[in-house]
Design a protein around this motif. Structure first.
Motif, mmCIF file in Angstrom:
data_model
loop_
_atom_site.group_PDB
_atom_site.id
_atom_site.type_symbol
_atom_site.label_atom_id
_atom_site.label_comp_id
_atom_site.label_asym_id
_atom_site.label_seq_id
_atom_site.Cartn_x
_atom_site.Cartn_y
_atom_site.Cartn_z
ATOM 1 N N GLN A 3 25.991 0.405 41.894
ATOM 2 C CA GLN A 3 25.855 -0.992 42.327
ATOM 3 C C GLN A 3 24.645 -1.193 43.240
ATOM 4 N N ASP A 4 24.401 -0.241 44.137
ATOM 5 C CA ASP A 4 23.256 -0.373 45.049
ATOM 6 C C ASP A 4 21.982 0.246 44.490
ATOM 7 N N GLY A 5 22.038 0.872 43.316
ATOM 8 C CA GLY A 5 20.854 1.439 42.674
ATOM 9 C C GLY A 5 20.449 2.795 43.196
ATOM 10 N N SER A 6 21.271 3.430 44.026
ATOM 11 C CA SER A 6 20.884 4.712 44.616
ATOM 12 C C SER A 6 21.219 5.905 43.714
ATOM 13 N N GLN A 7 22.189 5.750 42.814
ATOM 14 C CA GLN A 7 22.576 6.858 41.934
ATOM 15 C C GLN A 7 22.362 6.468 40.480
ATOM 16 N N ARG A 8 21.932 7.457 39.690
ATOM 17 C CA ARG A 8 21.633 7.215 38.286
ATOM 18 C C ARG A 8 22.359 8.244 37.425
ATOM 19 N N VAL A 9 22.984 7.781 36.327
ATOM 20 C CA VAL A 9 23.682 8.649 35.383
ATOM 21 C C VAL A 9 23.094 8.393 33.998
ATOM 22 N N SER A 10 22.754 9.457 33.286
ATOM 23 C CA SER A 10 22.165 9.288 31.960
ATOM 24 C C SER A 10 23.243 8.985 30.922
ATOM 25 N N THR A 11 22.869 8.199 29.908
ATOM 26 C CA THR A 11 23.745 7.888 28.787
ATOM 27 C C THR A 11 23.363 8.818 27.649
ATOM 28 N N GLN A 12 24.324 9.685 27.264
ATOM 29 C CA GLN A 12 24.071 10.677 26.224
ATOM 30 C C GLN A 12 25.222 10.675 25.231
ATOM 31 N N PRO A 13 25.021 11.260 24.044
ATOM 32 C CA PRO A 13 26.127 11.329 23.081
ATOM 33 C C PRO A 13 27.234 12.250 23.577
ATOM 34 N N ASN A 14 28.443 12.067 23.035
ATOM 35 C CA ASN A 14 29.564 12.929 23.425
ATOM 36 C C ASN A 14 29.347 14.369 22.994
ATOM 37 N N GLN A 15 28.728 14.555 21.850
ATOM 38 C CA GLN A 15 28.418 15.894 21.351
ATOM 39 C C GLN A 15 26.927 15.959 21.074
ATOM 40 N N PHE A 16 26.296 17.053 21.445
ATOM 41 C CA PHE A 16 24.871 17.204 21.174
ATOM 42 C C PHE A 16 24.637 17.789 19.797
ATOM 43 N N ARG A 17 25.580 18.559 19.289
ATOM 44 C CA ARG A 17 25.445 19.187 17.980
ATOM 45 C C ARG A 17 26.735 18.971 17.204
ATOM 46 N N SER A 18 26.611 18.729 15.901
ATOM 47 C CA SER A 18 27.799 18.575 15.070
ATOM 48 C C SER A 18 27.627 19.366 13.778
ATOM 49 N N VAL A 19 28.760 19.833 13.249
ATOM 50 C CA VAL A 19 28.785 20.601 12.010
ATOM 51 C C VAL A 19 29.772 19.928 11.068
ATOM 52 N N PHE A 20 29.375 19.785 9.806
ATOM 53 C CA PHE A 20 30.254 19.217 8.790
ATOM 54 C C PHE A 20 30.295 20.170 7.604
ATOM 55 N N VAL A 21 31.493 20.541 7.199
ATOM 56 C CA VAL A 21 31.699 21.364 6.014
ATOM 57 C C VAL A 21 32.613 20.585 5.087
ATOM 58 N N GLY A 22 32.216 20.449 3.827
ATOM 59 C CA GLY A 22 33.023 19.663 2.911
ATOM 60 C C GLY A 22 32.904 20.146 1.480
ATOM 61 N N MET A 23 33.830 19.651 0.655
ATOM 62 C CA MET A 23 33.832 19.999 -0.755
ATOM 63 C C MET A 23 34.253 18.770 -1.548
ATOM 64 N N MET A 24 33.533 18.499 -2.633
ATOM 65 C CA MET A 24 33.869 17.395 -3.513
ATOM 66 C C MET A 24 34.131 17.957 -4.909
ATOM 67 N N ILE A 25 35.283 17.634 -5.465
ATOM 68 C CA ILE A 25 35.647 18.097 -6.802
ATOM 69 C C ILE A 25 35.804 16.878 -7.690
ATOM 70 N N ASN A 26 35.149 16.910 -8.837
ATOM 71 C CA ASN A 26 35.241 15.826 -9.809
ATOM 72 C C ASN A 26 36.235 16.254 -10.882
ATOM 73 N N PHE A 27 37.476 15.744 -10.813
ATOM 74 C CA PHE A 27 38.507 16.091 -11.780
ATOM 75 C C PHE A 27 38.293 15.299 -13.065
ATOM 76 N N SER A 28 38.336 15.972 -14.189
ATOM 77 C CA SER A 28 38.166 15.303 -15.474
ATOM 78 C C SER A 28 38.982 16.028 -16.553
ATOM 79 N N LYS A 29 39.386 15.281 -17.555
ATOM 80 C CA LYS A 29 40.113 15.868 -18.685
ATOM 81 C C LYS A 29 39.119 16.213 -19.773
ATOM 82 N N LYS A 30 39.343 17.327 -20.413
ATOM 83 C CA LYS A 30 38.453 17.739 -21.501
ATOM 84 C C LYS A 30 39.183 17.659 -22.805
#
Length: 92
Positions: free
Chosen positions: A65-92
């Protein structure tokens, strides 16, 4: 690779409105996809890694409020990992 120049932000201690800038934004991401078959169905395996270099980017700052302290705005996570699999089911 993503790059963005620093963003302006309001600093109550600076006489110039929106006169300060955050550091530049840098992000290196890696995505790998592998196409294969599982029981005659097309299958894609994914691996995605965001912010490979673990750079701690700053989006802005919040001041007390008085401008004496400063806090940076950053993301919750700095690094993220995604592992996934997509299967296309079809009848032959």
């Amino acid at each position: 690779y993503n790059y963005a120049s620093g963003r302006t932000y309001y600093n109550p201690n600076n006489e110039i409105f929106m006169g300060d800038k955050t550091p530049d934004f840098h992000n290196v991401s890696l995505t790998i996809a592998y196409l294969t078959h599982i029981r005659r169905n097309f299958t894609i395996l994914y691996l995605a890694l965001d912010n490979v270099l673990n750079r701690q980017n700053i989006f802005g700052y919040m001041y007390s409020q008085d401008g004496s302290q400063r806090v940076s705005t950053q993301p919750n996570q700095f690094r993220s990992v995604f592992v996934g699999m997509m299967i296309n089911f079809s009848k032959k």
